[in-house]
Design a protein around this motif. Structure first.
Motif, PDB file in Angstrom:
ATOM      1  N   UNK A  45      -7.244 -11.941 -15.130  1.00  0.00           N
ATOM      2  CA  UNK A  45      -6.035 -11.128 -15.003  1.00  0.00           C
ATOM      3  C   UNK A  45      -6.411  -9.643 -14.956  1.00  0.00           C
ATOM      4  N   UNK A  46      -7.432  -9.291 -15.738  1.00  0.00           N
ATOM      5  CA  UNK A  46      -7.897  -7.905 -15.764  1.00  0.00           C
ATOM      6  C   UNK A  46      -8.417  -7.498 -14.382  1.00  0.00           C
ATOM      7  N   UNK A  47      -9.227  -8.373 -13.777  1.00  0.00           N
ATOM      8  CA  UNK A  47      -9.758  -8.040 -12.459  1.00  0.00           C
ATOM      9  C   UNK A  47      -8.654  -7.953 -11.415  1.00  0.00           C
ATOM     10  N   UNK A  48      -7.666  -8.834 -11.538  1.00  0.00           N
ATOM     11  CA  UNK A  48      -6.536  -8.788 -10.603  1.00  0.00           C
ATOM     12  C   UNK A  48      -5.771  -7.472 -10.782  1.00  0.00           C
ATOM     13  N   UNK A  49      -5.622  -7.070 -12.035  1.00  0.00           N
ATOM     14  CA  UNK A  49      -4.911  -5.817 -12.348  1.00  0.00           C
ATOM     15  C   UNK A  49      -5.632  -4.639 -11.685  1.00  0.00           C
ATOM     16  N   UNK A  50      -6.973  -4.640 -11.777  1.00  0.00           N
ATOM     17  CA  UNK A  50      -7.753  -3.561 -11.160  1.00  0.00           C
ATOM     18  C   UNK A  50      -7.623  -3.604  -9.635  1.00  0.00           C
ATOM     19  N   UNK A  51      -7.689  -4.820  -9.101  1.00  0.00           N
ATOM     20  CA  UNK A  51      -7.656  -4.954  -7.645  1.00  0.00           C
ATOM     21  C   UNK A  51      -6.328  -4.431  -7.085  1.00  0.00           C
ATOM     22  N   UNK A  52      -5.245  -4.709  -7.811  1.00  0.00           N
ATOM     23  CA  UNK A  52      -3.924  -4.211  -7.388  1.00  0.00           C
ATOM     24  C   UNK A  52      -3.897  -2.692  -7.328  1.00  0.00           C
ATOM     25  N   UNK A  53      -4.810  -2.052  -8.051  1.00  0.00           N
ATOM     26  CA  UNK A  53      -4.792  -0.590  -8.119  1.00  0.00           C
ATOM     27  C   UNK A  53      -5.886   0.065  -7.286  1.00  0.00           C
ATOM     28  N   UNK A  54      -6.440  -0.673  -6.357  1.00  0.00           N
ATOM     29  CA  UNK A  54      -7.382  -0.061  -5.418  1.00  0.00           C
ATOM     30  C   UNK A  54      -6.655   1.011  -4.625  1.00  0.00           C
ATOM     31  N   UNK A  55      -7.328   2.148  -4.360  1.00  0.00           N
ATOM     32  CA  UNK A  55      -6.591   3.283  -3.798  1.00  0.00           C
ATOM     33  C   UNK A  55      -5.938   2.992  -2.445  1.00  0.00           C
ATOM     34  N   UNK A  56      -6.578   2.142  -1.598  1.00  0.00           N
ATOM     35  CA  UNK A  56      -5.919   1.861  -0.289  1.00  0.00           C
ATOM     36  C   UNK A  56      -4.603   1.126  -0.519  1.00  0.00           C
ATOM     37  N   UNK A  57      -4.639   0.181  -1.483  1.00  0.00           N
ATOM     38  CA  UNK A  57      -3.423  -0.583  -1.763  1.00  0.00           C
ATOM     39  C   UNK A  57      -2.314   0.322  -2.277  1.00  0.00           C
ATOM     40  N   UNK A  58      -2.701   1.215  -3.199  1.00  0.00           N
ATOM     41  CA  UNK A  58      -1.710   2.127  -3.779  1.00  0.00           C
ATOM     42  C   UNK A  58      -1.166   3.062  -2.717  1.00  0.00           C
ATOM     43  N   UNK A  59      -2.053   3.520  -1.797  1.00  0.00           N
ATOM     44  CA  UNK A  59      -1.616   4.434  -0.740  1.00  0.00           C
ATOM     45  C   UNK A  59      -0.610   3.741   0.172  1.00  0.00           C
ATOM     46  N   UNK A  60      -0.888   2.478   0.462  1.00  0.00           N
ATOM     47  CA  UNK A  60       0.025   1.696   1.301  1.00  0.00           C
ATOM     48  C   UNK A  60       1.411   1.640   0.659  1.00  0.00           C
ATOM     49  N   UNK A  61       1.376   1.376  -0.665  1.00  0.00           N
ATOM     50  CA  UNK A  61       2.624   1.283  -1.428  1.00  0.00           C
ATOM     51  C   UNK A  61       3.383   2.612  -1.391  1.00  0.00           C
ATOM     52  N   UNK A  62       2.638   3.716  -1.591  1.00  0.00           N
ATOM     53  CA  UNK A  62       3.279   5.031  -1.667  1.00  0.00           C
ATOM     54  C   UNK A  62       3.890   5.442  -0.329  1.00  0.00           C
ATOM     55  N   UNK A  63       3.298   4.968   0.763  1.00  0.00           N
ATOM     56  CA  UNK A  63       3.779   5.389   2.079  1.00  0.00           C
ATOM     57  C   UNK A  63       4.780   4.396   2.673  1.00  0.00           C
ATOM     58  N   UNK A  64       5.080   3.329   1.926  1.00  0.00           N
ATOM     59  CA  UNK A  64       6.001   2.303   2.448  1.00  0.00           C
ATOM     60  C   UNK A  64       7.456   2.773   2.347  1.00  0.00           C
ATOM     61  N   UNK A  65       8.287   2.270   3.219  1.00  0.00           N
ATOM     62  CA  UNK A  65       9.731   2.511   3.132  1.00  0.00           C
ATOM     63  C   UNK A  65      10.165   3.814   3.767  1.00  0.00           C
ATOM     64  N   UNK A  66      10.946   3.713   4.856  1.00  0.00           N
ATOM     65  CA  UNK A  66      11.437   4.922   5.538  1.00  0.00           C
ATOM     66  C   UNK A  66      12.465   5.661   4.697  1.00  0.00           C
ATOM     67  N   UNK A  67      13.154   4.910   3.804  1.00  0.00           N
ATOM     68  CA  UNK A  67      14.172   5.534   2.944  1.00  0.00           C
ATOM     69  C   UNK A  67      13.561   6.630   2.078  1.00  0.00           C
ATOM     70  N   UNK A  68      12.268   6.508   1.849  1.00  0.00           N
ATOM     71  CA  UNK A  68      11.642   7.414   0.893  1.00  0.00           C
ATOM     72  C   UNK A  68      10.944   8.605   1.540  1.00  0.00           C
ATOM     73  N   UNK A  69      11.116   8.777   2.861  1.00  0.00           N
ATOM     74  CA  UNK A  69      10.429   9.868   3.551  1.00  0.00           C
ATOM     75  C   UNK A  69      10.769  11.217   2.921  1.00  0.00           C
ATOM     76  N   UNK A  70      12.065  11.419   2.656  1.00  0.00           N
ATOM     77  CA  UNK A  70      12.525  12.680   2.069  1.00  0.00           C
ATOM     78  C   UNK A  70      11.894  12.891   0.681  1.00  0.00           C
ATOM     79  N   UNK A  71      11.888  11.812  -0.115  1.00  0.00           N
ATOM     80  CA  UNK A  71      11.327  11.896  -1.474  1.00  0.00           C
ATOM     81  C   UNK A  71       9.849  12.271  -1.421  1.00  0.00           C
ATOM     82  N   UNK A  72       9.131  11.675  -0.477  1.00  0.00           N
ATOM     83  CA  UNK A  72       7.695  11.985  -0.352  1.00  0.00           C
ATOM     84  C   UNK A  72       7.484  13.457   0.003  1.00  0.00           C
TER      85      UNK A  72
END
Ligand code: HEC
Ligand code: CU
Length: 353
Positions: free
Chosen positions: A241-268
């Motif tokens: 579970x620890x390794x999965x937790x780390x993998x979920x937080x790989x920077x490419x994955x997080x970047x994908x998450x942060x840039x997802x959703x057109x509704x959030x363009x203004x917020x970004x």
């Protein structure tokens, strides 16, 4: 014959009443003291070997101190009761010498050696000595008044989070701790410790959690106005579970998450122009003046313990953080309108890897 010093019956009424009050106060203090024996921050409820060693030393010291206390008080009372005896100067000297050698040299040598016998192995266990297997390294950096947590050894690249510490259970972990400003202290009472976090120096402590679970922690060195609001949420997970937790937080994955959703363009965009100087969100910014926010939506609390994370909590933090946590190092954003703060909050809450 000497007169007896203390005679209870002769105490005036008023003094007896004062004594009763002192007794009542003692009872209250003892009850309050015992209330600290349980809970997620109690050293008396150890959840790892290092903490068990510390508690053992504590019990040994308490027992020994109690025996010494009772012995000294008994001797003291005996000294009052004892009849006066004539002694020659020589006899007096011999008795004095016995006390100096027995009580002043032999007793301390014995007690300090006994304590070292317990203390040295316990301290050694918390040192980062080689043990013939790789040990997980987690870096923890204290800031006024929040925690930066880094996983330099994560597969696929360093992982960063804040105000939460996830560790693998059932194996030793080396914590490399330091500070970005003043002195803080790293302490997870149920796992062992504690150790100072000093600016310009890295201290290392080895701890282990026996079982997966949540453990409380809190900065243990006064570090300024909001020292009380510097909680760290500690969670031990099974290796997988620890390794999965780390993998979920790989920077490419997080970047994908942060840039997802057109509704959030203004917020970004608002984030980029108002917040990115201090905060990092993977894919958008990389500042470390404030906590990394890349996985903020999945964290259990805000402001290092002032607010539980729930829907709307981030907007509430943005509007009220200077009242919730006065003089914290994030400037007030009351010049921003509610709609902007609401969309910023909604976007940040969507950052749940
Ligand atoms: C001058 C630097 C600075 C700026 C600009 C700034 N912050 Fe912060 N922020 C901080 C600091 C420092 C903290 C930690 C406060 C504390 O808990 O003591 C923080 C805390 C937070 C937290 C809570 C994080 C946590 O882990 O609990 C959120 C959410 C946040 N900021 C969002 C924002 C947003 C959104 C903006 C832009 C509108 C912003 N911040 C602008 C410095 C800043
Ligand atoms: Cu502190």
């Amino acid at each position: 014959m000497r007169e007896r010093f203390l005679d209870h019956a002769a105490l005036p009424c008023i003094q007896r009443a004062a004594l009763r009050r002192v007794n009542r106060l003692m009872v209250i203090l003892v009850v309050l003291g015992l209330a600290g024996c349980a809970g997620d921050r109690s050293i008396l409820d150890p959840a790892g070997q290092a903490a068990r060693d510390v508690v053992l030393i504590w019990w040994v010291m308490l027992t020994f101190a109690t025996v010494v206390f009772i012995a000294v008080i008994s001797l003291w009372l005996y000294a009052f009761k004892r009849k006066y005896r004539e002694r020659t100067l020589q006899q007096e000297r011999r008795i004095a010498r016995r006390w100096v050698i027995g009580g002043g040299i032999l007793l301390p040598v014995f007690s300090v050696s006994a304590l070292l016998m317990f203390g040295v192995p316990a301290g050694k266990r918390m040192l980062p000595l080689p043990i013939g297997q790789p040990v997980e390294v987690i870096e923890v950096i204290g800031h006024q008044w929040w925690w930066e947590v880094r996983y330099p050894g994560a597969q696929g690249g360093e992982v960063v989070t804040s105000n939460q510490l996830v560790l693998p259970a059932g194996e030793p972990v080396d914590f490399h701790v330091t500070s970005a400003d003043v002195i803080h202290a790293f302490w997870i009472p149920r796992l062992g410790g504690k150790i100072d976090m000093l600016p310009g120096r890295v201290n290392v402590i080895r701890l282990e959690a026996d079982e997966p679970g949540v453990y409380g922690a809190q900065c243990a060195e006064f570090c300024g106005a909001q020292h009380t609001h510097m909680d760290l949420h500690v969670e031990a997970l099974e290796r997988e579970a620890y390794e999965a937790w780390l993998e979920d937080r790989q920077s490419e994955r997080l970047a994908e998450l942060a840039l997802a959703g057109d509704d959030f363009t203004q917020a970004r965009e608002t984030f980029a122009s108002n917040c990115a100087v201090c905060h990092s969100v993977a894919g958008l910014s990389s500042a470390t003046i404030g906590p990394d926010l890349s996985d903020i939506g999945a964290r259990p609390m805000l402001g290092a313990g002032v607010l539980p994370m729930e829907e709307g909590a981030i907007q509430y933090w943005l509007e009220n953080h200077q009242t919730l946590k006065p003089s914290n190092k994030m400037p007030s954003h009351d010049y921003m309108d509610t709609a902007t703060l609401e969309s910023l909050g909604a976007w940040l809450e969507s950052l749940t890897p």
